[in-house]
Design a protein around this motif. Structure first.
Motif, PDB file in Angstrom:
ATOM      1  N   GLU A 246      32.319  52.748  16.038  1.00 64.61           N
ATOM      2  CA  GLU A 246      31.263  52.715  17.047  1.00 64.61           C
ATOM      3  C   GLU A 246      29.928  52.362  16.394  1.00 64.61           C
ATOM      4  OE1 GLU A 246      31.648  52.794  20.110  1.00 64.61           O
ATOM      5  OE2 GLU A 246      33.670  53.566  20.327  1.00 64.61           O
ATOM      6  N   ASP A 250      23.366  46.847  17.605  1.00 67.72           N
ATOM      7  CA  ASP A 250      24.173  45.700  18.011  1.00 67.72           C
ATOM      8  C   ASP A 250      25.105  45.193  16.930  1.00 67.72           C
ATOM      9  OD1 ASP A 250      23.151  45.723  20.493  1.00 67.72           O
ATOM     10  OD2 ASP A 250      21.690  44.110  20.180  1.00 67.72           O
ATOM     11  N   THR A 290      29.170  40.458  18.685  1.00 67.49           N
ATOM     12  CA  THR A 290      28.744  41.616  19.460  1.00 67.49           C
ATOM     13  C   THR A 290      29.361  41.600  20.856  1.00 67.49           C
ATOM     14  OG1 THR A 290      26.655  41.711  18.252  1.00 67.49           O
ATOM     15  CG2 THR A 290      26.746  42.849  20.371  1.00 67.49           C
ATOM     16  N   GLU A 291      29.395  40.427  21.485  1.00 70.01           N
ATOM     17  CA  GLU A 291      29.971  40.326  22.826  1.00 70.01           C
ATOM     18  C   GLU A 291      31.492  40.511  22.784  1.00 70.01           C
ATOM     19  OE1 GLU A 291      30.514  39.879  26.877  1.00 70.01           O
ATOM     20  OE2 GLU A 291      28.785  40.434  25.649  1.00 70.01           O
ATOM     21  N   TYR A 293      33.165  42.289  20.613  1.00 74.93           N
ATOM     22  CA  TYR A 293      33.358  43.722  20.390  1.00 74.93           C
ATOM     23  C   TYR A 293      33.179  44.506  21.695  1.00 74.93           C
ATOM     24  CZ  TYR A 293      32.748  48.297  18.162  1.00 74.93           C
ATOM     25  OH  TYR A 293      32.879  49.613  17.785  1.00 74.93           O
ATOM     26  N   ARG A 294      32.135  44.153  22.462  1.00 69.76           N
ATOM     27  CA  ARG A 294      31.865  44.857  23.717  1.00 69.76           C
ATOM     28  C   ARG A 294      33.022  44.678  24.698  1.00 69.76           C
ATOM     29  NH1 ARG A 294      30.515  44.235  28.728  1.00 69.76           N
ATOM     30  NH2 ARG A 294      30.644  41.964  28.591  1.00 69.76           N
ATOM     31  N   GLN A 295      33.514  43.440  24.857  1.00 69.59           N
ATOM     32  CA  GLN A 295      34.594  43.205  25.803  1.00 69.59           C
ATOM     33  C   GLN A 295      35.885  43.874  25.374  1.00 69.59           C
ATOM     34  OE1 GLN A 295      35.191  39.257  27.384  1.00 69.59           O
ATOM     35  NE2 GLN A 295      33.046  38.691  27.061  1.00 69.59           N
TER      36      GLN A 295
END
Length: 300
Positions: A246, A250, A290-291, A293-295
């Motif tokens: 976690e 970002d 970053t995107e 990882y988020r998805q």
């Protein structure tokens, strides 16, 4: 000059000769035979052009490494050593004192390194990312090398860059999920300027690997490499493969490596390791990572 070339043999063309043609290892007369052969067989010509593209990708990846100057430490180790003038019994005494000092310092250091109350997985991650708020440059490892090589080999391939294209995304997801033993849904990166082209299954260090390929409007490729063999990542990055990393910002969960001309952002998420590879600028790759990882976190 053409009159000096030996006559054409008109012998049957073999696969070995086609490979030698790609490598530029054929005699001039036989090269003319192969060129005539390919002129009437466009499918074969395209196949050999794909091989050339793979060679160019590998050269782009590894030539900068081959051309690097020899590190100073290796030059120093190659020099003849001057025999020590210190008597052997004094050398042993100094060595024993050094061991005692190092052992004592290590024991005192461990005193402060034990887990304390309130120290969670995110705190452990922050400890191994040396600079808060920044991506850590980690040593290259087998995982990032395999990801970069896979990117360099398949990205230039105009005809077989993927095994299943994005038009059949449901089929791609079902196939890779079955082979990987977990859901393998590709992130959608249109907002970052990249469109899914498709994916393929690759051999990894100890099992299968999934690769998703993306392209932007300029034709530049980006690949997401997913493996469930994360032991080599943990040894280089300091992570436990059982923990989702976690981030506290970002980019705190990511590690950066450079394999030749290929930039790689990689991270551990549970039992899987992910590597995003491209020749894009590091800042662009960080934003896309970053995107991704988020998805991936939302889909769990």
């Amino acid at each position: 000059m053409n009159a000096e070339l030996p006559p054409s043999t008109n012998a049957p063309v073999t696969e070995a000769e086609l490979q030698a043609f790609v490598d530029g290892q054929l005699p001039p007369a036989r090269k003319l035979d192969i060129e005539s052969y390919l002129a009437t067989r466009p499918a074969e010509a395209l196949r050999l052009e794909a091989y050339r593209a793979q060679k160019r990708g590998l050269h782009a990846l590894f030539d900068p490494v081959l051309n690097e100057p020899l590190p100073q430490r290796l030059r120093a180790s190659a020099r003849p050593r001057i025999a020590s003038q210190t008597p052997w019994y004094l050398q042993r005494l100094v060595a024993g004192l050094a061991i005692a000092v190092v052992s004592g310092a290590a024991g005192w250091g461990l005193r402060g390194g034990l887990p304390t109350s309130g120290t969670g997985d995110s705190a452990q991650l922050a400890a191994v990312t040396a600079t808060p708020g920044a991506v850590t440059r980690a040593s290259t490892n087998e995982f990032t090398q395999r990801a970069a090589v896979a990117h360099a080999v398949y990205s230039p391939d105009a005809r077989r860059a993927v095994e299943i294209d994005a038009a059949n995304e449901d089929q791609l997801v079902a196939w890779l999920s079955k082979r990987m033993g977990a859901p393998m849904k590709p992130p959608h990166l249109q907002a970052q300027g990249y469109t899914l082209e498709g994916g393929r299954l690759l051999p990894g260090g100890q099992g299968p690997v999934a690769q998703f390929m993306y392209r932007n409007e300029g034709g530049n490729k980006l690949t997401l490499y997913v493996s469930n063999d994360v032991g080599d990542i943990g040894s280089a990055g300091g992570w436990s493969p059982a923990v989702r990393a976690e981030p506290t910002n970002d980019t705190a969960a990511f590690r950066f490596a450079q394999e030749g001309a290929i930039n790689v952002f990689y991270w551990v998420d549970g039992p899987f390791g992910y590597a995003l590879s491209s020749d894009a600028d590091r800042s662009v790759l960080a934003r896309v990572s970053t995107e991704v990882y988020r998805q991936l976190g939302v889909s769990r």
